[in-house]
Design a protein around this motif. Structure first.
Motif, mmCIF file in Angstrom:
data_model
loop_
_atom_site.group_PDB
_atom_site.id
_atom_site.type_symbol
_atom_site.label_atom_id
_atom_site.label_comp_id
_atom_site.label_asym_id
_atom_site.label_seq_id
_atom_site.Cartn_x
_atom_site.Cartn_y
_atom_site.Cartn_z
ATOM 1 N N LEU A 103 0.679 -1.188 0.105
ATOM 2 C CA LEU A 103 0.022 -0.142 -0.127
ATOM 3 C C LEU A 103 0.887 1.165 -0.080
ATOM 4 C CD1 LEU A 103 -3.351 0.646 1.427
ATOM 5 C CD2 LEU A 103 -1.648 2.042 2.552
ATOM 6 N N ALA A 104 1.821 1.101 0.685
ATOM 7 C CA ALA A 104 2.752 2.377 0.762
ATOM 8 C C ALA A 104 3.633 2.662 -0.464
ATOM 9 C CB ALA A 104 3.788 2.294 2.122
ATOM 10 N N VAL A 105 4.048 1.836 -0.905
ATOM 11 C CA VAL A 105 4.740 1.791 -2.045
ATOM 12 C C VAL A 105 3.734 2.186 -3.348
ATOM 13 C CG1 VAL A 105 5.969 0.503 -4.050
ATOM 14 C CG2 VAL A 105 6.467 0.021 -1.731
ATOM 15 N N LYS A 106 2.774 1.624 -3.325
ATOM 16 C CA LYS A 106 1.785 2.162 -4.649
ATOM 17 C C LYS A 106 1.273 3.515 -4.421
ATOM 18 C CE LYS A 106 1.485 -1.610 -6.969
ATOM 19 N NZ LYS A 106 2.134 -1.759 -8.266
ATOM 20 N N LEU A 107 0.897 4.019 -2.983
ATOM 21 C CA LEU A 107 0.217 5.239 -3.027
ATOM 22 C C LEU A 107 1.103 6.221 -2.858
ATOM 23 C CD1 LEU A 107 -2.791 4.290 -0.469
ATOM 24 C CD2 LEU A 107 -2.771 4.403 -2.854
ATOM 25 N N PHE A 108 2.276 6.063 -1.988
ATOM 26 C CA PHE A 108 3.189 7.281 -1.979
ATOM 27 C C PHE A 108 4.514 7.338 -2.741
ATOM 28 C CE2 PHE A 108 2.104 5.977 2.917
ATOM 29 C CZ PHE A 108 0.976 6.843 2.889
ATOM 30 N N GLY A 109 4.748 5.904 -3.081
ATOM 31 C CA GLY A 109 5.990 6.068 -4.147
ATOM 32 C C GLY A 109 5.488 6.219 -5.839
ATOM 33 N N GLU A 110 4.629 5.203 -6.026
ATOM 34 C CA GLU A 110 4.040 5.267 -7.323
ATOM 35 C C GLU A 110 2.879 6.206 -7.616
ATOM 36 O OE1 GLU A 110 3.510 1.203 -8.642
ATOM 37 O OE2 GLU A 110 5.164 0.598 -7.888
ATOM 38 N N GLN A 111 2.463 6.705 -6.450
ATOM 39 C CA GLN A 111 1.421 7.775 -6.487
ATOM 40 C C GLN A 111 0.032 7.161 -7.188
ATOM 41 O OE1 GLN A 111 3.143 11.479 -7.852
ATOM 42 N NE2 GLN A 111 4.031 11.873 -5.996
ATOM 43 N N PRO A 113 -3.657 6.380 -7.369
ATOM 44 C CA PRO A 113 -4.985 7.039 -6.724
ATOM 45 C C PRO A 113 -5.590 5.792 -5.631
ATOM 46 C CG PRO A 113 -5.249 7.489 -9.039
ATOM 47 C CD PRO A 113 -3.974 6.542 -8.966
ATOM 48 N N ILE A 114 -5.931 6.370 -4.565
ATOM 49 C CA ILE A 114 -6.732 5.447 -3.708
ATOM 50 C C ILE A 114 -7.873 4.507 -4.359
ATOM 51 C CG2 ILE A 114 -8.086 5.531 -1.511
ATOM 52 C CD1 ILE A 114 -6.575 7.840 -0.455
ATOM 53 N N SER A 115 -8.650 5.415 -5.053
ATOM 54 C CA SER A 115 -9.831 4.659 -5.567
ATOM 55 C C SER A 115 -9.263 3.544 -6.553
ATOM 56 C CB SER A 115 -10.608 5.592 -6.364
ATOM 57 O OG SER A 115 -10.028 6.196 -7.440
ATOM 58 N N GLU A 116 -8.311 3.669 -7.632
ATOM 59 C CA GLU A 116 -7.663 2.721 -8.190
ATOM 60 C C GLU A 116 -7.030 1.540 -7.494
ATOM 61 O OE1 GLU A 116 -4.129 2.469 -11.354
ATOM 62 O OE2 GLU A 116 -5.308 4.288 -11.527
ATOM 63 N N PHE A 117 -6.412 2.006 -6.477
ATOM 64 C CA PHE A 117 -5.842 0.892 -5.592
ATOM 65 C C PHE A 117 -6.796 -0.083 -4.894
ATOM 66 C CE2 PHE A 117 -4.045 -0.948 -1.497
ATOM 67 C CZ PHE A 117 -2.855 -1.360 -1.964
ATOM 68 N N ALA A 118 -7.800 0.732 -4.505
ATOM 69 C CA ALA A 118 -9.105 0.075 -3.879
ATOM 70 C C ALA A 118 -9.696 -1.094 -4.715
ATOM 71 C CB ALA A 118 -10.047 0.884 -3.374
ATOM 72 N N GLN A 123 -11.578 -3.724 -2.517
ATOM 73 C CA GLN A 123 -11.632 -3.264 -1.122
ATOM 74 C C GLN A 123 -12.425 -1.851 -1.279
ATOM 75 O OE1 GLN A 123 -7.888 -2.654 0.620
ATOM 76 N NE2 GLN A 123 -7.689 -4.915 1.271
ATOM 77 N N CYS A 124 -13.325 -1.454 -0.295
ATOM 78 C CA CYS A 124 -13.979 -0.151 -0.358
ATOM 79 C C CYS A 124 -12.711 0.906 -0.266
ATOM 80 C CB CYS A 124 -14.758 -0.001 0.902
ATOM 81 S SG CYS A 124 -15.526 1.421 0.948
ATOM 82 N N ARG A 125 -13.356 2.104 -1.117
ATOM 83 C CA ARG A 125 -12.190 3.159 -0.892
ATOM 84 C C ARG A 125 -11.877 3.757 0.394
ATOM 85 N NH1 ARG A 125 -12.416 8.256 -0.422
ATOM 86 N NH2 ARG A 125 -14.711 8.451 -0.262
ATOM 87 N N THR A 126 -12.859 3.712 1.156
ATOM 88 C CA THR A 126 -12.633 4.158 2.797
ATOM 89 C C THR A 126 -11.759 3.432 3.568
ATOM 90 O OG1 THR A 126 -14.767 3.337 3.365
ATOM 91 C CG2 THR A 126 -14.744 5.521 2.618
ATOM 92 N N THR A 127 -11.937 2.043 3.174
ATOM 93 C CA THR A 127 -11.033 1.028 3.963
ATOM 94 C C THR A 127 -9.667 1.107 3.511
ATOM 95 O OG1 THR A 127 -13.018 -0.457 3.757
ATOM 96 C CG2 THR A 127 -10.758 -1.333 4.200
ATOM 97 N N VAL A 128 -9.345 1.695 2.340
ATOM 98 C CA VAL A 128 -8.079 1.673 1.958
ATOM 99 C C VAL A 128 -7.463 3.041 2.405
ATOM 100 C CG1 VAL A 128 -6.692 2.110 -0.035
ATOM 101 C CG2 VAL A 128 -8.331 0.459 -0.241
#
Length: 150
Positions: A103-111, A113-118, A123-128
């Protein structure tokens, strides 16, 4: 056919050999040209502030190809400091659980978006988003424990 006398040095020993002009062109001259190219590169690097040791490390591949990351304006000290910081960051990521690390690598490093990762992890966007907050808190605590002001 003309002959040349060449000197070969190995450690403290020195040998002289007589070779034909053809042998000289085929073997000795390319070696000499390679040494001259290396000397020119070394001189160019030293003009830009690099030392003989940093050149030897680059030539031997000890910097693992990271030498391109050092810009001409950046000093060696700044480069080393960045490498230390990256090492600490790697340590921080290793302290996380595998899911948190991803999660850290994808969201912080590769930037990503939360919705895309979720979406990609079903998973739900709010959970992520809440997981992201907890990972960020863990990383902040890790850095505070190591004396970094975050």
């Amino acid at each position: 056919m003309s002959k040349r006398i060449i000197t070969i040095k190995s450690g403290k020993e020195e040998f002289q050999m007589e070779v034909t002009e053809e042998e000289y062109r085929n073997y000795y001259r390319p070696w000499w040209q390679q040494k001259k190219r290396e000397q020119r590169k070394r001189d160019a690097m030293e003009e830009n502030g690099y030392t003989e040791e940093s050149y030897d490390g680059w030539k031997d591949g000890m910097l693992d190809g990271l030498n391109e990351l050092v810009s001409q304006e950046e000093s060696v000290e700044e480069f080393i400091e960045k490498q230390c910081m990256l090492g600490i960051l790697e340590e921080a990521l290793e302290s996380l659980m595998p899911e948190e690390r991803e999660l850290a690598v994808k969201l912080f490093g590769e930037q990503v978006p939360i919705s895309e990762f979720a979406r990609s992890h079903d998973q739900c966007r709010t959970t992520v988003s809440s997981k992201k907050t907890s990972v960020l808190l863990k990383l902040r605590q890790f850095f505070r424990d190591r004396g970094f002001d975050i």
